[in-house]
Design a protein around this motif. Structure first.
Motif, PDB file in Angstrom:
ATOM      1  N   GLY A 225       0.842  -1.187   0.000  1.00 45.73           N
ATOM      2  CA  GLY A 225       0.000   0.000   0.000  1.00 45.73           C
ATOM      3  C   GLY A 225       0.875   1.233   0.000  1.00 45.73           C
ATOM      4  N   VAL A 226       0.234   2.387  -0.151  1.00 47.14           N
ATOM      5  CA  VAL A 226       0.942   3.668  -0.131  1.00 47.14           C
ATOM      6  C   VAL A 226       0.210   4.631   0.783  1.00 47.14           C
ATOM      7  CG1 VAL A 226       2.058   3.495  -2.384  1.00 47.14           C
ATOM      8  CG2 VAL A 226      -0.290   4.360  -2.230  1.00 47.14           C
ATOM      9  N   CYS A 227       0.977   5.508   1.411  1.00 41.89           N
ATOM     10  CA  CYS A 227       0.422   6.541   2.281  1.00 41.89           C
ATOM     11  C   CYS A 227       0.749   7.893   1.674  1.00 41.89           C
ATOM     12  CB  CYS A 227       1.007   6.418   3.682  1.00 41.89           C
ATOM     13  SG  CYS A 227       0.376   7.634   4.870  1.00 41.89           S
ATOM     14  N   LEU A 228      -0.276   8.694   1.417  1.00 40.29           N
ATOM     15  CA  LEU A 228      -0.109   9.995   0.774  1.00 40.29           C
ATOM     16  C   LEU A 228      -0.519  11.109   1.725  1.00 40.29           C
ATOM     17  CD1 LEU A 228      -0.619   7.830  -1.557  1.00 40.29           C
ATOM     18  CD2 LEU A 228      -1.329   9.747  -2.945  1.00 40.29           C
ATOM     19  N   GLY A 229       0.324  12.129   1.826  1.00 34.64           N
ATOM     20  CA  GLY A 229       0.001  13.297   2.627  1.00 34.64           C
ATOM     21  C   GLY A 229      -0.233  14.517   1.768  1.00 34.64           C
ATOM     22  N   THR A 230       0.796  14.934   1.025  1.00 34.24           N
ATOM     23  CA  THR A 230       0.708  16.162   0.242  1.00 34.24           C
ATOM     24  C   THR A 230      -0.415  16.113  -0.784  1.00 34.24           C
ATOM     25  OG1 THR A 230       3.112  16.359   0.497  1.00 34.24           O
ATOM     26  CG2 THR A 230       2.063  17.801  -1.105  1.00 34.24           C
ATOM     27  N   ARG A 231      -0.597  14.964  -1.439  1.00 33.61           N
ATOM     28  CA  ARG A 231      -1.660  14.862  -2.446  1.00 33.61           C
ATOM     29  C   ARG A 231      -3.034  15.072  -1.801  1.00 33.61           C
ATOM     30  NH1 ARG A 231      -3.514  16.016  -7.299  1.00 33.61           N
ATOM     31  NH2 ARG A 231      -4.789  17.106  -5.790  1.00 33.61           N
ATOM     32  N   PHE A 232      -3.236  14.580  -0.581  1.00 28.15           N
ATOM     33  CA  PHE A 232      -4.524  14.775   0.081  1.00 28.15           C
ATOM     34  C   PHE A 232      -4.645  16.159   0.716  1.00 28.15           C
ATOM     35  CE2 PHE A 232      -4.777  10.045  -0.011  1.00 28.15           C
ATOM     36  CZ  PHE A 232      -5.991   9.958  -0.672  1.00 28.15           C
ATOM     37  N   LEU A 248       0.675  24.708  -3.165  1.00 30.61           N
ATOM     38  CA  LEU A 248       0.980  23.319  -3.490  1.00 30.61           C
ATOM     39  C   LEU A 248       0.876  23.051  -4.980  1.00 30.61           C
ATOM     40  CD1 LEU A 248      -0.955  21.575  -0.578  1.00 30.61           C
ATOM     41  CD2 LEU A 248       1.527  21.762  -0.797  1.00 30.61           C
ATOM     42  N   VAL A 249      -0.024  23.752  -5.644  1.00 30.67           N
ATOM     43  CA  VAL A 249      -0.196  23.597  -7.087  1.00 30.67           C
ATOM     44  C   VAL A 249       0.865  24.390  -7.850  1.00 30.67           C
ATOM     45  CG1 VAL A 249      -1.738  24.068  -9.030  1.00 30.67           C
ATOM     46  CG2 VAL A 249      -2.659  23.101  -6.903  1.00 30.67           C
ATOM     47  N   GLU A 250       1.172  25.563  -7.361  1.00 30.39           N
ATOM     48  CA  GLU A 250       2.073  26.477  -8.077  1.00 30.39           C
ATOM     49  C   GLU A 250       3.551  26.141  -7.905  1.00 30.39           C
ATOM     50  OE1 GLU A 250      -0.641  30.560  -7.825  1.00 30.39           O
ATOM     51  OE2 GLU A 250       1.079  30.282  -6.492  1.00 30.39           O
ATOM     52  N   VAL A 272       9.562  21.377   3.718  1.00 20.94           N
ATOM     53  CA  VAL A 272       8.649  22.487   3.470  1.00 20.94           C
ATOM     54  C   VAL A 272       8.791  22.995   2.044  1.00 20.94           C
ATOM     55  CG1 VAL A 272       8.842  23.175   5.892  1.00 20.94           C
ATOM     56  CG2 VAL A 272      10.304  24.289   4.182  1.00 20.94           C
ATOM     57  N   LEU A 273       7.778  23.723   1.613  1.00 23.99           N
ATOM     58  CA  LEU A 273       7.869  24.423   0.331  1.00 23.99           C
ATOM     59  C   LEU A 273       8.914  25.532   0.411  1.00 23.99           C
ATOM     60  CD1 LEU A 273       4.129  24.932  -0.695  1.00 23.99           C
ATOM     61  CD2 LEU A 273       5.781  23.386  -1.790  1.00 23.99           C
ATOM     62  N   LYS A 274       9.602  25.742  -0.715  1.00 20.65           N
ATOM     63  CA  LYS A 274      10.579  26.829  -0.775  1.00 20.65           C
ATOM     64  C   LYS A 274       9.868  28.147  -1.089  1.00 20.65           C
ATOM     65  CE  LYS A 274      14.820  24.379  -2.068  1.00 20.65           C
ATOM     66  NZ  LYS A 274      15.916  24.325  -3.069  1.00 20.65           N
ATOM     67  N   THR A 275       9.087  28.603  -0.151  1.00 24.71           N
ATOM     68  CA  THR A 275       8.395  29.877  -0.322  1.00 24.71           C
ATOM     69  C   THR A 275       9.397  31.027  -0.203  1.00 24.71           C
ATOM     70  OG1 THR A 275       7.945  30.044   2.054  1.00 24.71           O
ATOM     71  CG2 THR A 275       6.297  28.907   0.692  1.00 24.71           C
ATOM     72  N   PRO A 276       9.050  32.208  -0.695  1.00 27.11           N
ATOM     73  CA  PRO A 276       9.962  33.348  -0.549  1.00 27.11           C
ATOM     74  C   PRO A 276      10.350  33.598   0.912  1.00 27.11           C
ATOM     75  CG  PRO A 276       8.289  33.867  -2.163  1.00 27.11           C
ATOM     76  CD  PRO A 276       7.901  32.538  -1.569  1.00 27.11           C
ATOM     77  N   PHE A 277       9.398  33.459   1.827  1.00 24.64           N
ATOM     78  CA  PHE A 277       9.705  33.670   3.246  1.00 24.64           C
ATOM     79  C   PHE A 277      10.737  32.663   3.727  1.00 24.64           C
ATOM     80  CE2 PHE A 277       9.167  32.554   7.702  1.00 24.64           C
ATOM     81  CZ  PHE A 277       9.316  33.798   8.297  1.00 24.64           C
ATOM     82  N   PHE A 278      10.525  31.400   3.390  1.00 26.47           N
ATOM     83  CA  PHE A 278      11.479  30.394   3.843  1.00 26.47           C
ATOM     84  C   PHE A 278      12.859  30.633   3.249  1.00 26.47           C
ATOM     85  CE2 PHE A 278      13.748  26.440   2.821  1.00 26.47           C
ATOM     86  CZ  PHE A 278      14.093  26.068   4.113  1.00 26.47           C
ATOM     87  N   MET A 279      12.930  30.964   1.979  1.00 27.33           N
ATOM     88  CA  MET A 279      14.226  31.168   1.345  1.00 27.33           C
ATOM     89  C   MET A 279      14.977  32.337   1.962  1.00 27.33           C
ATOM     90  SD  MET A 279      14.461  28.655  -0.620  1.00 27.33           S
ATOM     91  CE  MET A 279      15.935  29.049  -1.573  1.00 27.33           C
ATOM     92  N   GLY A 334       7.204  15.140  -3.975  1.00 26.85           N
ATOM     93  CA  GLY A 334       6.365  14.937  -5.150  1.00 26.85           C
ATOM     94  C   GLY A 334       5.435  16.084  -5.461  1.00 26.85           C
ATOM     95  N   VAL A 335       5.551  17.189  -4.753  1.00 23.90           N
ATOM     96  CA  VAL A 335       4.608  18.296  -4.915  1.00 23.90           C
ATOM     97  C   VAL A 335       4.586  18.834  -6.342  1.00 23.90           C
ATOM     98  CG1 VAL A 335       6.246  20.108  -4.232  1.00 23.90           C
ATOM     99  CG2 VAL A 335       3.781  20.430  -3.828  1.00 23.90           C
ATOM    100  N   GLY A 336       5.698  18.744  -7.048  1.00 25.30           N
ATOM    101  CA  GLY A 336       5.750  19.252  -8.420  1.00 25.30           C
ATOM    102  C   GLY A 336       4.874  18.483  -9.389  1.00 25.30           C
ATOM    103  N   LEU A 337       4.339  17.330  -8.946  1.00 22.41           N
ATOM    104  CA  LEU A 337       3.444  16.538  -9.784  1.00 22.41           C
ATOM    105  C   LEU A 337       1.972  16.833  -9.502  1.00 22.41           C
ATOM    106  CD1 LEU A 337       5.342  13.134  -9.489  1.00 22.41           C
ATOM    107  CD2 LEU A 337       5.328  14.688 -11.455  1.00 22.41           C
ATOM    108  N   ILE A 338       1.716  17.765  -8.612  1.00 21.04           N
ATOM    109  CA  ILE A 338       0.336  18.139  -8.283  1.00 21.04           C
ATOM    110  C   ILE A 338      -0.022  19.390  -9.078  1.00 21.04           C
ATOM    111  CG2 ILE A 338      -1.222  18.919  -6.459  1.00 21.04           C
ATOM    112  CD1 ILE A 338       0.467  17.278  -4.489  1.00 21.04           C
TER     113      ILE A 338
END
Length: 368
Positions: A225-232, A248-250, A272-279, A334-338
């Motif tokens: 089986g697989v467990c998905l977090g970001t996709r959900f 998450l989409v962008e 985490v996402l590489k948002t401008p704030f995080f960077m 895998g967020v780039g595939l959403i």
């Protein structure tokens, strides 16, 4: 159907050495019965929706996942609130007549919450970030509840198997949110599969999986089986803030870090996402944490009003107000595939149907 009734993983790519007619006859049986379509732990499909915190996987998301035949998991609060948790479970039951689970982070107070989960006899107790004791497993089994820990190392898998858990989620370093795993799933999953093969314990792969290709790859590694977090997270029913879902989409890139939530949950790195704030703040000095930072927003989490300080590890939910763009946004590799926000049921149906097609077209119809 108990997990022990599920057959050991089959290497489906050995089927390539069978002639085409035999494969065509066997394909539907093999795929449906042994590769997760029949499900694990009594569920229709071998797809698990991760317990997204602190309250992102609420009753609406969990019920939608359960109604679609997969395993939906509520996230218990990170503090003792048994009466609230009982209400949360019962609210979910008004939205589905299918079984579902509740996840507990063992690093936080949980004894009273655990009692409620067992009293309510949910289908699955999912555990994370702490020792899974034999006492917990025995109490859960007495209540008819299956125990499914998420682990991040081979040694942790050994300990979980030794106390009699019903399945093991193997989290790879690719996962979003708080990451306990230090290896990639391509290396760790097969080792754990081999470890528990004789014990009839299903292995569930987690980390960076968002589509049918990740699903099939996990199955090829021996997972059931697989467990998905970001996709959900990126579904219509998730309780994430709309801006968070939009990111998450962008956005396509993530980073493993410890910048967020150092005071509240020390020693718990995140992806985490590489948002401008995080960077801008990714190299925050190690002595700094959220405790002495300004308040950048307010939110309601599991019925409690809370303020959000800069560098806190609290993701924005639908109630959150303030500087959303400066808050943490967890995501797996895998967020780039959403590419779109979908209903949870559509995510599940697409995973199953597309994975079946992928197997049949690319792996089971080749000539000897």
């Amino acid at each position: 159907m108990l997990s022990s009734s599920f057959p050991p993983p089959t290497n489906y790519f050995t089927l390539l050495h069978t002639n085409k007619s035999q494969i065509q006859v066997q394909t539907e049986i093999q795929v449906k019965k042994e590769m997760g379509w029949r499900g694990i732990l009594g569920f229709e499909y071998g797809i698990v929706q991760a317990p997204l915190g602190p309250d992102i996987s609420g009753p609406e998301l969990v019920a939608a996942v359960a109604n679609a035949g997969a395993i939906g998991i509520l996230r218990a609060p990170d503090w003792e609130c048994p009466d609230y948790l009982r209400e949360l479970i019962r609210k979910t039951r008004t939205l589905t007549d299918k079984p579902f689970g509740v996840g507990i982070v063992l690093a936080f107070p949980h004894k009273e919450n655990l009692k409620i989960i067992l009293e309510e006899k949910v289908a699955i107790l999912q555990l994370y970030w702490g020792e899974v004791t034999q006492e917990i497993v025995l109490e859960a089994h007495e209540a008819g509840v299956k125990v499914v820990p998420q682990i991040g190392s081979f040694e942790e898998a050994e300990r979980a198997a030794d106390v009699g858990v019903d399945a093991i989620i193997v989290q790879g370093h690719e996962a979003g949110g708080h990451v306990i795993g230090h290896e990639a799933i391509i290396a760790l999953v097969p080792r754990v599969v081999d470890l528990v093969a004789s014990r009839g314990i299903p292995v569930i792969a987690a980390g960076g999986i968002v589509d049918e290709r990740g699903y099939v790859a996990a199955l090829a590694l021996g997972a059931q089986g697989v467990c998905l977090g970001t996709r959900f997270l990126a579904t219509e029913e998730s309780f994430a803030h709309p801006i968070y879902k939009k990111k998450l989409v962008e956005m396509n890139e993530t980073e493993y870090t410890d910048v967020f939530g150092r005071a509240r949950w020390p020693g718990a790195p995140q992806r985490v996402l590489k948002t401008p704030f995080f960077m801008e703040w990714r190299n925050l000095p190690s002595q700094e944490n959220e405790a002495n930072q300004p308040v950048i927003g307010h939110t309601t989490i599991h019925g409690m009003e809370k303020e959000i300080r800069q560098f806190a590890g609290t993701v924005p939910n639908k109630t959150t107000k303030g500087d959303i763009e400066s808050m943490v946004m967890y995501a797996g590799e895998g967020v780039g595939l959403i590419h779109e926000i979908l209903p949870a049921a559509q995510v599940i149906n697409r995973l199953v149907e597309a994975a079946q097609i992928l197997i049949q077209q690319h792996f089971t119809l080749l000539e000897h």
